[in-house]
Design an enzyme around this catalytic site. Structure first.
Site, mmCIF file in Angstrom:
data_model
loop_
_atom_site.group_PDB
_atom_site.id
_atom_site.type_symbol
_atom_site.label_atom_id
_atom_site.label_comp_id
_atom_site.label_asym_id
_atom_site.label_seq_id
_atom_site.Cartn_x
_atom_site.Cartn_y
_atom_site.Cartn_z
ATOM 1 N N ASP A 1 -33.496 -8.990 55.714
ATOM 2 C CA ASP A 1 -32.399 -9.817 55.230
ATOM 3 C C ASP A 1 -32.919 -11.240 55.085
ATOM 4 O O ASP A 1 -33.859 -11.644 55.783
ATOM 5 C CB ASP A 1 -31.203 -9.781 56.188
ATOM 6 C CG ASP A 1 -29.908 -10.213 55.518
ATOM 7 O OD1 ASP A 1 -29.179 -9.343 55.007
ATOM 8 O OD2 ASP A 1 -29.639 -11.427 55.479
ATOM 9 N N SER A 2 -32.284 -12.011 54.205
ATOM 10 C CA SER A 2 -32.727 -13.391 53.977
ATOM 11 C C SER A 2 -32.093 -14.376 54.950
ATOM 12 O O SER A 2 -32.450 -15.556 54.956
ATOM 13 C CB SER A 2 -32.406 -13.814 52.537
ATOM 14 O OG SER A 2 -31.015 -13.755 52.299
ATOM 15 N N PHE B 1 -31.154 -5.600 52.955
ATOM 16 C CA PHE B 1 -29.948 -6.422 53.001
ATOM 17 C C PHE B 1 -29.158 -6.028 54.262
ATOM 18 O O PHE B 1 -27.968 -5.729 54.197
ATOM 19 C CB PHE B 1 -29.084 -6.236 51.752
ATOM 20 C CG PHE B 1 -29.841 -6.402 50.463
ATOM 21 C CD1 PHE B 1 -30.096 -7.665 49.945
ATOM 22 C CD2 PHE B 1 -30.311 -5.298 49.769
ATOM 23 C CE1 PHE B 1 -30.798 -7.814 48.743
ATOM 24 C CE2 PHE B 1 -31.007 -5.437 48.576
ATOM 25 C CZ PHE B 1 -31.250 -6.701 48.059
ATOM 26 N N ARG C 1 -22.164 4.384 57.629
ATOM 27 C CA ARG C 1 -23.065 4.103 58.745
ATOM 28 C C ARG C 1 -23.196 5.332 59.642
ATOM 29 O O ARG C 1 -24.294 5.660 60.119
ATOM 30 C CB ARG C 1 -22.568 2.900 59.535
ATOM 31 C CG ARG C 1 -22.829 1.562 58.844
ATOM 32 C CD ARG C 1 -22.502 0.393 59.749
ATOM 33 N NE ARG C 1 -21.068 0.167 59.863
ATOM 34 C CZ ARG C 1 -20.364 -0.694 59.137
ATOM 35 N NH1 ARG C 1 -20.973 -1.417 58.214
ATOM 36 N NH2 ARG C 1 -19.065 -0.844 59.312
ATOM 37 N N CYS D 1 -21.429 -2.811 45.498
ATOM 38 C CA CYS D 1 -20.082 -3.271 45.851
ATOM 39 C C CYS D 1 -19.516 -4.160 44.748
ATOM 40 O O CYS D 1 -18.589 -4.935 44.982
ATOM 41 C CB CYS D 1 -20.090 -4.007 47.195
ATOM 42 S SG CYS D 1 -21.070 -5.519 47.207
#
Length: 410
Positions: free
Chosen positions: A264-265, A242, A226, A354
């Site tokens: 994002d969902s 995401f 980040r 990931c």
């Protein structure tokens, strides 16, 4: 009486070379009626003692090695030593990185790589109502960790001085060990975490939801990445896919991005992300939050002729096991293909996996295939991974679950 697990002939090399997992197919003889988590002595076919392990009769990983030092017992003192070693390492690394160990949210225990298979602990240095609100969050996914749960938690509380502890043992992996999910307060305090608490990372404040957030409440493993995105965001149009609660988005906004589109969902996650913008006093006019399926949204953006100078692709785990690797590879290729097509010339793509079942080499091959089909002439600027508080044991490649690439498009 000592219980013994005997390996088949020629199946002792992995243990000798430091791999902590013993699969059922490598076992010649199991201990008789041993309960889950029982400490067993691992022996080669010739009768040589190889180490102490935690037995798990319900799992394909039949035993997880605690140590190859057979002269030391597995007792409370063993776990105190393991915790002390893990904390000492992180204190040293914080010093090298110019971080204050007492003020920085860190992963204190990283399972197999800290000699504690299936045991995770994150320390959150949080604040609430203007005061410190530090927490230990523990996740246990192995039968051995479950059996020694109280000893491990007590060792952590004593070593850190953090009395508030919470369990997030709700990972699906527990079912493979024959264990039900469990969450709730640990230790004597009995305190419940407050979702109004927040932590500070790289100068950015972010709300912390220990009880209801992903993993143990936050993604500490992306701290350095980040910061890297923030360092390259100045003057750029940024797309964060995401985005969850907006970690990369906040870093980009703070770093001077002219525009940040985050997708994002989860509407709940996006609501927290927007509150994080306000928490940091950032310009909300530079941020757009889309509640949508990322794959569909990227196709719409391409159809609209949109371009971005910096794109972050950080999808959830797409391959929970090796059996899902090929299907996950198709999804990874699809999203990276779309990412390359939306990336402006000279732009940067930060792409991650990931999934432990996807190796670094395989991931690079997938991304390279996406670039070729885009087509895009791309260069690796940097290989990305989790921070120093997520160490990698040399003999345990499965521990490298997070891998990423910082790519530049010509």
């Amino acid at each position: 009486m000592t219980q013994t697990l005997v390996l088949k002939a020629g199946r002792d090399k992995a243990v000798v070379h430091g791999h902590p997992w013993i699969f059922s197919g490598a076992v010649e003889r199991e201990p008789h009626k041993a309960a889950p988590g029982t400490t067993v002595l691992v022996e080669s076919a010739s009768g040589k003692a190889l180490g102490w392990a935690a037995y798990s009769p319900a799992s394909q990983i039949r035993a997880r090695v605690w140590t190859t030092e057979t002269t030391r017992p597995i007792d409370h003192a063993f776990f105190k030593r393991r915790v002390a070693e893990a904390l000492a390492w992180r204190q040293l690394q914080c010093t090298h990185a110019g971080l204050d160990f007492e003020q920085t949210s860190l992963r204190l225990l990283h399972g197999e790589s800290d000699g504690l298979p299936g045991v995770i602990c994150d320390a959150y240095r949080a604040q609430r109502d203007g005061r410190r609100d530090d927490w230990l969050v523990v996740q246990i996914t192995s039968a051995g960790g479950e059996r020694w749960r109280d000893a491990i938690v007590q060792a952590l509380i004593e070593a850190t001085g953090i009395e508030q502890a919470y369990e997030r043992s709700d990972s699906d992996v527990r079912a493979l060990e024959g264990m039900a999910a469990r969450t709730g307060p640990l230790g004597a305090s009995g305190a419940q975490p407050d979702p109004a608490a927040w932590l500070t990372e790289n100068g950015v404040r972010m709300h912390l939801d220990i009880a209801g957030g992903h993993k143990t409440g936050f993604y500490l493993d992306q701290r350095d990445n980040r910061a890297l995105v923030g360092a390259h965001a100045q003057g750029r149009r940024v797309l964060n896919c995401f985005c969850y609660t907006g970690g990369f988005s906040l870093a980009a906004l703070r770093g001077g991005a002219t525009e940040v589109v985050s997708i994002d969902s989860s509407a709940d996650a996006l609501a927290i992300a927007q509150s994080n913008v306000a928490l940091n006093g950032l310009d909300a006019g530079r941020a757009q939050w889309w509640c949508d399926d990322v794959f569909q949204a990227l196709r719409r953006l391409k159809a609209e002729g949109r371009e971005f100078d910096l794109i972050v692709l950080d999808p959830p785990k797409l391959a929970p096991s090796a059996a899902h690797a090929e299907r996950a590879a198709r999804a990874y290729k699809d999203i990276n293909l779309l990412g390359f097509r939306l990336l402006a010339p000279g732009g940067l793509l930060f792409t991650y996996s990931c999934s432990g079942a996807i190796s670094s080499e395989f991931f690079q091959k997938i991304v390279a295939g996406a670039a070729a089909d885009a087509p895009a002439d791309a260069f690796i600027e940097r290989r990305l991974a989790a921070g120093f508080d997520h160490p990698l044991k040399l003999g345990f490649p499965e521990g490298e679950y997070l891998k990423g690439l910082m790519l530049r498009k010509r």
